[in-house]
Design an enzyme around this catalytic site. Structure first.
Site, mmCIF file in Angstrom:
data_model
loop_
_atom_site.group_PDB
_atom_site.id
_atom_site.type_symbol
_atom_site.label_atom_id
_atom_site.label_comp_id
_atom_site.label_asym_id
_atom_site.label_seq_id
_atom_site.Cartn_x
_atom_site.Cartn_y
_atom_site.Cartn_z
ATOM 1 N N HIS A 1 -11.068 5.007 6.428
ATOM 2 C CA HIS A 1 -9.813 5.137 7.170
ATOM 3 C C HIS A 1 -10.067 4.910 8.669
ATOM 4 O O HIS A 1 -9.481 5.588 9.519
ATOM 5 C CB HIS A 1 -9.202 6.528 6.924
ATOM 6 C CG HIS A 1 -7.711 6.504 6.773
ATOM 7 N ND1 HIS A 1 -7.071 6.645 5.566
ATOM 8 C CD2 HIS A 1 -6.722 6.346 7.682
ATOM 9 C CE1 HIS A 1 -5.749 6.598 5.742
ATOM 10 N NE2 HIS A 1 -5.522 6.406 7.010
ATOM 11 N N ARG B 1 -10.792 7.832 10.884
ATOM 12 C CA ARG B 1 -9.687 8.684 11.321
ATOM 13 C C ARG B 1 -9.517 9.928 10.468
ATOM 14 O O ARG B 1 -8.600 10.705 10.681
ATOM 15 C CB ARG B 1 -8.379 7.873 11.310
ATOM 16 C CG ARG B 1 -8.408 6.722 12.301
ATOM 17 C CD ARG B 1 -7.319 5.705 12.021
ATOM 18 N NE ARG B 1 -6.010 6.117 12.454
ATOM 19 C CZ ARG B 1 -5.488 5.891 13.646
ATOM 20 N NH1 ARG B 1 -6.201 5.259 14.560
ATOM 21 N NH2 ARG B 1 -4.269 6.287 13.947
ATOM 22 N N GLN C 1 0.842 -1.213 0.000
ATOM 23 C CA GLN C 1 0.000 0.000 0.000
ATOM 24 C C GLN C 1 0.863 1.243 0.000
ATOM 25 O O GLN C 1 1.802 1.362 0.774
ATOM 26 C CB GLN C 1 -0.909 0.009 1.232
ATOM 27 C CG GLN C 1 -1.743 1.286 1.391
ATOM 28 C CD GLN C 1 -1.010 2.375 2.173
ATOM 29 O OE1 GLN C 1 -0.087 2.080 2.917
ATOM 30 N NE2 GLN C 1 -1.398 3.625 1.958
#
Lengths: 401, 401, 401, 401
Positions: free
Chosen positions: D274, D277, D128
């Site tokens: 996420h 977040r 990633q």
């Protein structure tokens, strides 16, 4: 102030610093405070639907209203008795708001004269007053406001009777004051606040000087008594004829009233339930906002206050059709926490949060945000048949469940 | 009393002053108290939609019922054993209610005779009783009530069996009483209440004197036993024939029953779930109120009790179609907190709150308030097909979600 | 026992009397216990709509099932390991159930033999077992049950794998047991329970004597291992051919499964999620009950367990179309609180509450209660298109929101 | 680890073992953490509808993605700074994931180089990264990943601006760090963690070695600064041309974005907020999942992270149309609780729970689970007119209320 990261942090600080009687006056609301709580909670029930890979390098949080360009769509809603929170509090708020590119709506019930506040406020500023029993006072205040450079006149219409606020009643924050032993002792323990207050002249309402009684206790009561509880639409029409600048009506919670206001010729409709301080169990302002936007139908800007605590709340107001929004308790908490620096911190936090929210959602300016970008978990259940006259398209948008 | 600002304040005072066994008797309800809680909570789920700039200078809170003009649409619902809260409590309530321009509905199970209470009640008054096994007693009481000047007869129909109230069972407030050590000690600590009770003759039920046993313990049990649990509609028809004044049926929770009551010839339908003291998990009264109003279809007035704690609650009952409402626990809390002065305070608070709510919403009289002025956040989900016979318009209003 | 007024009171007593490891075994459920909690809470979301002036002097709580007339529509659902709660617990339950005119469904995993329990149960009784890997054991148990006078055979189908119960895992109530220090010390403090257990032979599963291992630890594990996790509909068909009496399938949560069961020839469908002890976040049983009743379409009786704690809960099951319901934890709490007297108290409480609820609502028998007598505040949201084959009338009833 | 029975147990252990500043970094989220909480809670509002008597002897939890066969449909979502939780934490996670037949998605911001992690990960692995301002760095990382055997490239697109996480701000977990006294003292009390950290080299980001500054404080800030906040769809298109393997877009929350991503040529869409977040009050991922599945329309696999804490949660993601899901906080809690053994425990728990859920519901493989097997108690309210282009069938499935 730098380690106050959210509006909630500033509220905590204000609570530590201010006597309970003062903190509760700004923090409290009417009756069971159901409306005040709902004002805030309603935002948590609105979900934001973000888009990715839409860069917002020059993200624009600016907004134009009455030909003024503001740096952010967050204004300062008028509050009275602000001098009790910080000495010469209104000047501190005015400086912070101007510096932030915001607009302060100055209350007639300020503890500084509107002229003095105007000097602290180089940017655009608005003046808020009531229609008083004495129509002469009413026009005098407006004329002075115009002379002092206030651009718009905000007329509050939601105080036909004072609200019933249990915290104030229990603390003895009444007209006349009747402090309890408990709230008196509590006041004695707030040294910072006490020292400040001791060093300033007693609180008064200089905008009304010359119109009546002197003396703190009398003038407060007298001030309440000035307001005309029988004001009606034709009185607003009368004021409209005497004020050539932008006229804002504050306190609209009903689509029908929004329509009437536009017929009278107002230049903006301010959706407000007075922070839940008047009639408890009224809806939250963001709950009625979509219907009022629908009724106003783009003829004038709609603005809104009530429950805004985060940058994303601001965004949600805009998505629901408001041109901009106003904050009340947040700036008073900031003021109570640290005077001008505290108010500046409030603007910094909200602006940063707003910019982040715009960036995260891929909106390059606040004008880009629309009804399609939010989902309402709890749509407000208007009475059946309420909007039979509304268009079918309007009904669909208002009635999403 | 002046620093009790809300009904909740009076409840707190009553709780401090009364022995737990007495407070719980008036405060408690059946089973898990789900219905009693829901009676109150349902009001918070009704939002008021205010109108601005509609002055209400001569705001009228008065209402007419059975040709009497009341100063406010809040009556006193009947409660038994009231003498245990304050000596000669019913007389205190009667005086306060009359002075407030309200109507006291006097319970047959009062600790003062109906004639004595009537003397304390110069204004209109109603009498509440059951249909007893002994039809002679039934008619005798009604005849005495008529002679004593009671205008309307209220027949309670929702006690085919006593409710199961855990607080009373745990406290030993039973027939016969079986105080626990804990509740006995608790009682010993309530000096004010003890002194009052010591100075009065023992509690009895003088309306039933001559019909049976004497002695506190026996008469309570005997009283319960008097009520005929097999009463049916034809018995109400029979009573209708023997009472020429206004007849009110108390305890209706079902639209079908409201229709039957009107066929029998009642003059008003009182929606009540006995304060949640009978069958738990029944709906709140304001949840069923709109359907019952629909079924009654303006043929007689609908009145309602259950959960009313604020002036705005009163307004909501009227908006849902009730002619007026009744309070139970609130006046008992007031009585427990300070006797007649406490009950007067209850009326003062509710009247002030009601007037403010009317002023804030721009309603010049209680008759102006309608279904369009409120929004129901949680509409009560009637069974599917329930109102297939109702008009389509009615269905829409009842089924808003 | 007379001052235990509700099932909740008996639960509290059991909690005080039993070691935590035992109490948690009967009280706990799978995973986060969401389903177990929902089983109970779902009843609070069902409102009862009472009728007045419909006397119920001969109110009939009796019900007929499999040609037996029961005094009340509340049966005893099968539970294993009952001997750990009270010595010879199954016999105590059997006596109490028979005396109450109920039916005990005896678990194959009882700590007394089915023959011995049958002797304590003069009334009708049913036997519950699984389809075991060893089909011989399966038929032997059924044959013994028939010989011992058990009328119906209940086959549990919802244990293809054991549930994951955190309370048991944390307490060390596992196979084999692994008590923690904390739960061991806790056990040492429950003197009443300890003395009882010390005076009886060790717990075993006499129904399975002769089929395998002896020794407490081994036999428990061995017992779990007996169950065939690969049972399918054709196996139920096979058992159907070997059992001529009434056959009940226990553990149905899906309307499709109810239809399949009827095709196989069962005589009753028992809706159950095993008290939330298997797959967490399954729906509550009363949530799926209406759809299963719809699918069964009166071809066989539907019965239900899960979350029943009050007489009104029983009524609600019947209103939703169940012939009768079963209790699990309530009788185990009663047993833990006071042995046979505790179980008797459970029946007394439920019967009294049921009779009161019927009287308060004006239902002269449990057969009179129907779907029109209740309102579902939270209807269970079946997947879209789920019941496309259902009639439009059925859809309406199931889909009320 | 064997007496940690649930993911929640591992979270508690991590909380006891890690300094608050570290625990809060992995546990916390943006703003009021409304989205993070909703991610978890949304699963409790999805009910599973089980089928009985459908044996699952060879129950298959395996899934195929990008031609790799995984033992379970649970992958490891990328997280940065993992070395702060456990020394060489990424290697521990990689070993545990490989052993469990899962796939680790390795973050570019790992504290070990991607080559070193690859050596610990014999099974399939993905890498990633972001699209960085420096497109050279961007391609270099991708090329190194391909060389090191990473099969798929995951590009995160939801960080145009960093999130505002109050816990980190309050703890002083910022760039640069500014520990408060309180969080410093707290850190001193975590001996196990301190000893581990003392014995390893300081944390760095070796994947970026050579690209910039050294030194812990600088590199962290520098790392944030690397990310290009102006990335747009055409940049993804550019990356698509330089990466021939499977390309996954991470951070999609909007059906429209899913459609755009497919046009660009991604091989899978990862629904993610996420972990709550970034932008607070975004919907939960499972709330938007059905609409994104609808928009993707089987053209590529949809995968999802956010709030998965139980085996049944995994099942629900699949029922809503996801090919597989990813866990973030759970494996970090496992890692913090016990290093590799803790992560292994996480996989063991989820796999066991998933297998049980499949067995209890009668699904012989995860492919069998469909939308008809779940009911959504709270469907997410998309804006009116949102899916006007969607098919009527699609609308029905998405709009169940």
């Amino acid at each position: 102030m730098n380690n106050a990261y959210s509006i909630a942090d500033l509220r905590s600080r204000a609570q530590r610093r201010l006597p309970r009687v003062v903190f509760d006056y700004i923090d409290g609301a009417a009756d069971q405070e159901i409306t005040a709580t709902q004002n805030v909670r309603a935002f948590a029930e609105i979900a934001l639907l973000p888009h990715m890979l839409r860069p917002t390098p020059d993200c624009d949080t600016g907004v134009e209203i009455f030909s003024d360009r503001l740096a952010m769509p967050v204004l300062v809603t008028p509050t009275g008795f602000t001098g009790i929170v910080w000495p010469r509090g209104e000047a501190a708020v005015a400086r912070a708001a101007s510096a932030a590119g915001s607009v302060m709506v100055v209350s007639a019930a300020s503890s500084l004269s509107m002229e003095e506040i105007a000097q602290s406020s180089p940017g655009p500023k608005w003046f808020q007053q009531f229609i008083y029993k004495d129509r002469g006072v009413t026009l005098d205040l407006a004329a002075r406001a115009e002379a002092a450079g206030y651009k718009a006149l905000v007329v509050t219409v939601d105080v036909p009777a004072p609200g019933k606020r249990f915290r104030d009643l229990r603390n003895g924050f009444t007209v006349p004051p009747s402090l309890t032993i408990s709230s008196g002792l509590d006041m004695m323990r707030r040294f910072g606040w006490l020292r400040q207050m001791a060093s300033q002249p007693r609180i008064s309402f200089p905008n009304f000087e010359g119109y009546g009684s002197s003396g703190l206790l009398d003038i407060g009561e007298w001030l309440n008594g000035l307001i005309d509880p029988t004001v009606q639409w034709r009185d607003l029409e009368w004021l409209r004829q005497h004020w050539s600048g932008p006229l804002v009506i504050k306190g609209i919670m009903h689509p029908d009233d929004a329509r009437l206001a536009i017929e009278v010729g107002v230049d903006a409709v301010m959706v407000s339930n007075h922070g839940g301080r008047q009639l408890d169990t009224e809806p939250a302002t963001v709950e009625v906002l979509p219907r009022i936007v629908e009724a106003v139908d783009d003829r004038v800007p709609v603005i809104v206050d009530g429950g805004i605590r985060r940058g994303s709340d601001v965004l949600k107001c805009l998505a629901l059709g408001a041109r901009c929004c106003l904050i009340g308790r947040p700036y008073l908490w900031g003021l109570g926490a640290g005077g001008e620096a505290g108010v500046t911190r409030v603007f910094d936090i909200l602006k940063d949060e707003l910019a982040r929210a715009l960036a995260h959602g891929g909106w390059n300016s606040i004008n880009q945000v629309s009804r399609r970008d939010i989902a309402l978990r709890q749509a407000f259940p208007w009475p059946a048949g309420f909007d039979s006259e509304a268009t079918s398209q309007g009904k669909q948008q208002g009635g999403a469940a």
